[in-house]
Write a protein that holds these residues in place. Structure first.
Motif, PDB file in Angstrom:
ATOM      1  N   GLY A  81    -157.994  41.403 -16.885  1.00  0.00           N
ATOM      2  CA  GLY A  81    -157.665  40.814 -15.704  1.00  0.00           C
ATOM      3  C   GLY A  81    -158.854  39.773 -15.401  1.00  0.00           C
ATOM      4  N   SER A  82    -159.980  39.464 -16.132  1.00  0.00           N
ATOM      5  CA  SER A  82    -160.870  38.646 -15.742  1.00  0.00           C
ATOM      6  C   SER A  82    -160.704  37.208 -16.380  1.00  0.00           C
ATOM      7  N   ARG A  83    -160.906  36.316 -16.035  1.00  0.00           N
ATOM      8  CA  ARG A  83    -160.539  34.913 -16.505  1.00  0.00           C
ATOM      9  C   ARG A  83    -161.038  34.863 -18.032  1.00  0.00           C
ATOM     10  N   GLY A  84    -160.093  34.129 -18.717  1.00  0.00           N
ATOM     11  CA  GLY A  84    -160.612  33.877 -20.196  1.00  0.00           C
ATOM     12  C   GLY A  84    -160.365  34.979 -21.080  1.00  0.00           C
ATOM     13  N   SER A  85    -160.109  36.390 -20.546  1.00  0.00           N
ATOM     14  CA  SER A  85    -160.017  37.309 -21.471  1.00  0.00           C
ATOM     15  C   SER A  85    -158.620  37.276 -22.109  1.00  0.00           C
ATOM     16  N   GLY A  86    -157.746  36.687 -21.623  1.00  0.00           N
ATOM     17  CA  GLY A  86    -156.501  36.845 -22.278  1.00  0.00           C
ATOM     18  C   GLY A  86    -155.497  38.056 -22.107  1.00  0.00           C
ATOM     19  N   VAL A  87    -156.290  38.985 -21.507  1.00  0.00           N
ATOM     20  CA  VAL A  87    -155.606  40.377 -21.201  1.00  0.00           C
ATOM     21  C   VAL A  87    -155.361  40.596 -19.321  1.00  0.00           C
ATOM     22  N   PRO A  88    -154.512  40.469 -18.851  1.00  0.00           N
ATOM     23  CA  PRO A  88    -153.125  40.399 -19.546  1.00  0.00           C
ATOM     24  C   PRO A  88    -152.709  39.012 -19.980  1.00  0.00           C
ATOM     25  N   GLY A  89    -151.763  38.910 -20.923  1.00  0.00           N
ATOM     26  CA  GLY A  89    -151.391  37.597 -21.466  1.00  0.00           C
ATOM     27  C   GLY A  89    -150.997  37.685 -22.666  1.00  0.00           C
ATOM     28  N   SER A  90    -151.104  36.599 -23.504  1.00  0.00           N
ATOM     29  CA  SER A  90    -150.290  36.581 -24.858  1.00  0.00           C
ATOM     30  C   SER A  90    -151.237  37.153 -25.965  1.00  0.00           C
ATOM     31  N   ARG A  91    -152.584  37.560 -25.697  1.00  0.00           N
ATOM     32  CA  ARG A  91    -153.379  38.058 -26.588  1.00  0.00           C
ATOM     33  C   ARG A  91    -152.831  39.467 -26.942  1.00  0.00           C
ATOM     34  N   ILE A  92    -151.941  40.190 -26.024  1.00  0.00           N
ATOM     35  CA  ILE A  92    -151.712  41.522 -26.306  1.00  0.00           C
ATOM     36  C   ILE A  92    -150.189  41.456 -26.224  1.00  0.00           C
ATOM     37  N   GLY A  93    -149.650  42.507 -27.065  1.00  0.00           N
ATOM     38  CA  GLY A  93    -148.291  42.966 -26.908  1.00  0.00           C
ATOM     39  C   GLY A  93    -148.143  44.306 -26.372  1.00  0.00           C
ATOM     40  N   TYR A  94    -147.371  44.439 -25.431  1.00  0.00           N
ATOM     41  CA  TYR A  94    -147.325  45.907 -24.962  1.00  0.00           C
ATOM     42  C   TYR A  94    -145.651  46.320 -24.764  1.00  0.00           C
ATOM     43  N   MET A  95    -145.590  47.720 -25.155  1.00  0.00           N
ATOM     44  CA  MET A  95    -144.226  48.154 -25.085  1.00  0.00           C
ATOM     45  C   MET A  95    -144.374  49.374 -24.440  1.00  0.00           C
TER      46      MET A  95
END
Ligand SMILES: Nc1ncnc2c1ncn2[C@@H]1O[C@H](COP(=O)(O)OP(=O)(O)OP(=O)(O)O)[C@@H](O)[C@H]1O
Length: 576
Positions: A81-95
C-alpha cells in the motif's frame, strides 16, 4: 514446538517478511497473535492449516486488502500500500479463494480486461492466453466463464493470476476441484517458473501431500505458525513419512490453551512487546485515499481507464435486462410522475369565513348578491349593493384549482389552515359591501382624501373593511403560487365586472404594470410540472445511479472481484 525461524535474514532478501502480526476481526478475539513468517525470494512457500485458522486473512494482509492490528509486513522489500512498493499492483499475482471472475465474459475477454490492468499489450495478452489455455487444459478462449465447469473456472482464475509474470504469486487454494493430472501440471509450472524467473510463490492447500514440492512449509494453528521449514527437514525432524503425519503430530504436541483467558492478555502482550500499530489506519481495510497525488496518478492511468471502459461496456451489452432497466426505469418514473403528480394542482381546499352572510353549513351557503348602478349628470351612482363578497366568491368558484369550504367564524377558518384541512383562509368583514361601495363611489367622484376619510368616519366604516384578509399555508411554494394567482385573477375579474355594471371603463382598474403576453420565454401560466419536473428528474437519476453503483459494488465484493481488482491496482472508486 519446532522453530526454524532464520533470525539473521534481512527483510530486503525476503519476498514476504511478517513480524509480530496481530489481527482480529472482533477484538479481543485475535485470529493470529504475534505471528512471524519468513519467505525468501525465489521459493515456493506452502501455507498449511486447518480450515478457518486464518490463512486467507494472512494472505489478504500480505496483498494489502486487509490491515494488521499490530505488527508489520514487508512484501518484496516494501510495505503493502505504500508508494513505490508495487503492492498492490502488477508486481503481484493474486488468485483469491472465491472465483472472482466476471461470469458473462469469455476467457479471452477476461484475460484482456486483467491484462490491460496489468499493463500488458494486446498482442502479448493474446499470446499468453494461447499458452495458458494449453497449459491449463482450458476449452476454447471464446467460451463464456459461466459455461465452464467449476474446475475450469478455477483454472481461468489461476491464468489471470499468473498472466503478467509477477514477482510474487499468491494462490489461495488453486488446486481445489482440479484433477490429479492437472494438479501435477500446475505444480510443475510453478516449479519451472521459480527456476526460470526466480518467482516467489505462496500457496495454500488442503492437499497437504502436494506441499512436498514446496521449498518451505508453514503450519498455521491457533493464530501462529507452529512450524516453518523445508518439507525434508520437517519429515526428518518428526520422523514421519508423510507431511500429514507431521501436521497431526504438531497439532497433538501443541498445548491446548483455553481461548478466553488467553484473549484477555493478548492486547497487553502486544503492547508489552513494543509492537507498532498495524500499517495504515487501525481496523480499516482498503487504502483508497491515503495519498492524494498517488491516487490522482492512478485515476488518470490510461490503461486502467481502457480496461474499465471495456468492462463496463461489455457488461452493459451482455446484460440486456440491466441495460433496459437502467434506461427505461427513469423514463417510466418520469412519465408516472407527470401523469400522477406533475399536473396542475386542483381542488385545493380554501376556508371561507364570510361575516356578511349567515353561516349555514361547511358546504352550503345562501349567498346572493346584487349591484344596481345608474348614471345621472354623467356621474355614476351605485343605487343598490348587497353581499358583494358573494359576487367575488362566485368568480373564485369558477376556478378548478380551488374548492371552497365555509366556516362560521374567522378562528375556525384559521384553525382549518393550522390543522392542514385547508391551504388558505379568506375572511370578509360584515360591512365589506358597504365599505367597498363607499370606496368605489368616492373613487368615481374623485373626491379628495380628507373628505373621503371624514365621510367614512361619519358612516361608521374604515377603508380597511374592504380588505379580504388571507391567511396562507406557504409551506408549498407552488401551491402558494397557484392560490396567489387564482385569488388575484378572480379579484381582477370581479372588479372589471363591477365597473362594467356601473358603466365605468374597465381600464380605470387596470394595473399600471402590464405584463405582456406571451412572455419571451415560458408561458403565462407555468404549470406544476414545469416547476417539479427538474427536481424529480434529478432525484430519479441520483437514486438510480446510487442503486446501480451500490448493487455493482456489493456484488463485486461478494464475488471477490473487488479484492482482485484492488490487488491488480485498480482503485476502489475506479471499480465503481
Ligand atoms: N471479514 C470477516 N469478518 C469477520 N470474520 C471473518 C472475516 N473473514 C474471515 N473471518 C473469520 O476468520 C476466520 C479465519 O478465516 P480465513 O478465511 O482466514 O480462514 P482460512 O484458514 O483461510 O480457512 P479455509 O482454509 O477454510 O479457507 C474464520 O473463522 C472466519 O469466519
Amino acid at each position: 514446538m519446532m522453530s526454524n525461524k532464520p533470525e539473521d535474514v534481512k527483510k530486503d532478501d525476503c519476498a514476504v517478511y511478517v513480524r509480530h502480526a496481530w489481527k482480529a476481526y472482533r477484538k479481543p478475539h485475535y485470529l493470529f497473535t504475534d505471528l512471524e513468517m519468513t519467505m525468501m525470494k525465489g521459493t515456493i512457500y506452502a501455507l498449511l492449516g486447518a480450515s478457518g485458522c486464518g490463512k486467507t486473512t494472512l494472505l489478504s494482509c500480505i496483498v494489502g486488502i486487509k490491515r494488521l492490528n499490530y505488527g508489520e509486513i514487508w512484501v518484496l522489500g516494501g510495505k503493502p500500500g505504500s508508494r513505490g512498493s508495487g503492492v498492490p499492483g502488477s508486481r503481484i499475482g493474486y488468485m483469491p479463494q472465491e472465483l472472482a471472475l466476471y461470469d458473462d465474459f469469455s476467457i479471452k475477454e477476461t484475460m484482456l480486461y486483467f491484462g490491460w490492468i496489468f499493463g500488458l499489450k494486446t498482442k502479448e495478452i493474446k499470446e499468453t492466453t494461447d499458452f495458458l489455455v494449453q497449459l491449463l487444459d482450458l476449452p476454447t478462449a471464446k467460451r463464456l466463464v459461466r459455461n465452464l465447469s467449476g474446475g475450469q473456472q478455477r483454472r481461468v482464475s489461476l491464468a489471470v493470476a499468473v498472466m503478467h509474470a509477477p514477482d510474487l504469486l499468491i494462490l489461495d487454494e488453486p488446486t481445489v476441484g482440479v484433477d490429479p493430472i492437472l494438479r501435477a501440471n500446475i505444480w510443475s509450472y510453478m516449479v519451472q517458473d521459480v527456476k526460470k524467473r526466480n518467482t516467489s510463490i505462496i500457496i495454500t492447500t488442503h492437499y497437504i501431500e502436494e506441499a512436498t514440492q514446496a521449498h518451505r512449509i508453514g503450519f498455521m494453528r491457533d493464530g501462529q505458525l507452529i512450524a516453518e521449514d523445508s518439507p525434508a527437514q520437517l519429515l526428518s525432524a518428526y520422523g514421519c513419512r508423510h507431511l500429514e503425519d507431521v501436521f497431526l503430530k504438531l497439532a497433538r504436541e501443541q498445548q491446548t490453551v483455553e481461548a478466553t483467558p488467553k484473549d484477555k492478555h493478548i492486547e497487553k502482550k502486544a503492547s508489552s512487546k513494543g509492537v507498532s500499530e498495524g500499517q495504515g489506519s487501525k481496523d480499516k481495510d482498503y487504502g483508497c485515499c491515503g495519498n492524494f497525488l498517488y491516487d490522482v496518478r492512478h485515476f488518470t492511468n490510461p490503461r486502467s481507464f481502457k480496461a474499465i471502459m471495456f468492462r463496463n461496456l461489455l457488461r452493459l451489452v451482455r446484460n440486456f435486462q440491466a441495460l433496459l432497466f437502467i434506461f427505461l426505469l427513469p423514463v417510466i418514473q418520469v412519465v408516472l410522475f407527470c401523469y400522477c403528480i406533475g399536473n396542475e394542482p386542483r381542488d385545493l381546499p380554501l376556508a371561507i369565513a364570510n361575516n356578511e352572510v349567515e353561516y349555514v353549513s361547511p358546504t352550503e351557503t345562501h349567498c346572493t348578491h346584487k349591484l344596481v348602478c345608474s348614471v345621472k349628470n354623467n356621474i355614476t351612482h351605485i343605487d343598490e349593493a348587497e353581499s358583494l363578497s358573494c359576487r367575488y366568491l362566485e368568480y373564485l368558484e369558477t376556478s378548478d384549482s380551488v374548492n371552497l369550504g365555509y366556516y362560521s367564524n374567522v378562528d375556525s377558518c384559521r384553525g382549518a389552515v393550522e390543522n392542514g384541512d385547508a391551504w388558505a383562509c379568506l375572511h370578509f368583514e360584515e360591512n365589506f359591501t358597504q365599505a367597498l361601495t363607499f370606496r368605489m363611489h368616492h373613487a368615481i367622484r374623485g373626491q379628495n382624501i380628507t373628505d373621503i376619510l371624514l365621510e367614512a368616519i361619519l358612516e361608521g366604516i374604515t377603508l380597511e373593511d374592504t380588505d379580504i384578509k388571507v391567511w396562507l399555508d406557504q409551506s408549498d411554494q407552488q401551491i402558494a403560487y397557484v392560490l396567489h394567482r387564482e385569488l388575484q385573477e378572480s379579484f381582477k375579474n370581479f372588479t372589471l365586472g363591477m365597473l362594467k355594471d356601473c358603466y365605468v371603463h374597465p381600464n380605470v382598474a387596470k394595473p399600471v404594470v402590464g405584463f405582456q403576453s406571451p412572455p419571451i420565454y415560458g408561458t403565462d401560466r407555468p404549470s406544476f410540472m414545469d416547476f417539479a419536473a427538474p427536481g424529480a428528474l434529478l432525484i430519479i437519476v441520483f437514486f438510480l445511479a446510487v442503486a446501480v453503483t451500490s448493487s455493482v459494488l456489493i456484488t463485486e465484493k461478494q464475488e471477490g472481484l473487488l479484492d482482485r481488482s484492488y490487488v491488480a491496482d485498480i482503485l476502489l472508486y475506479l471499480c465503481l
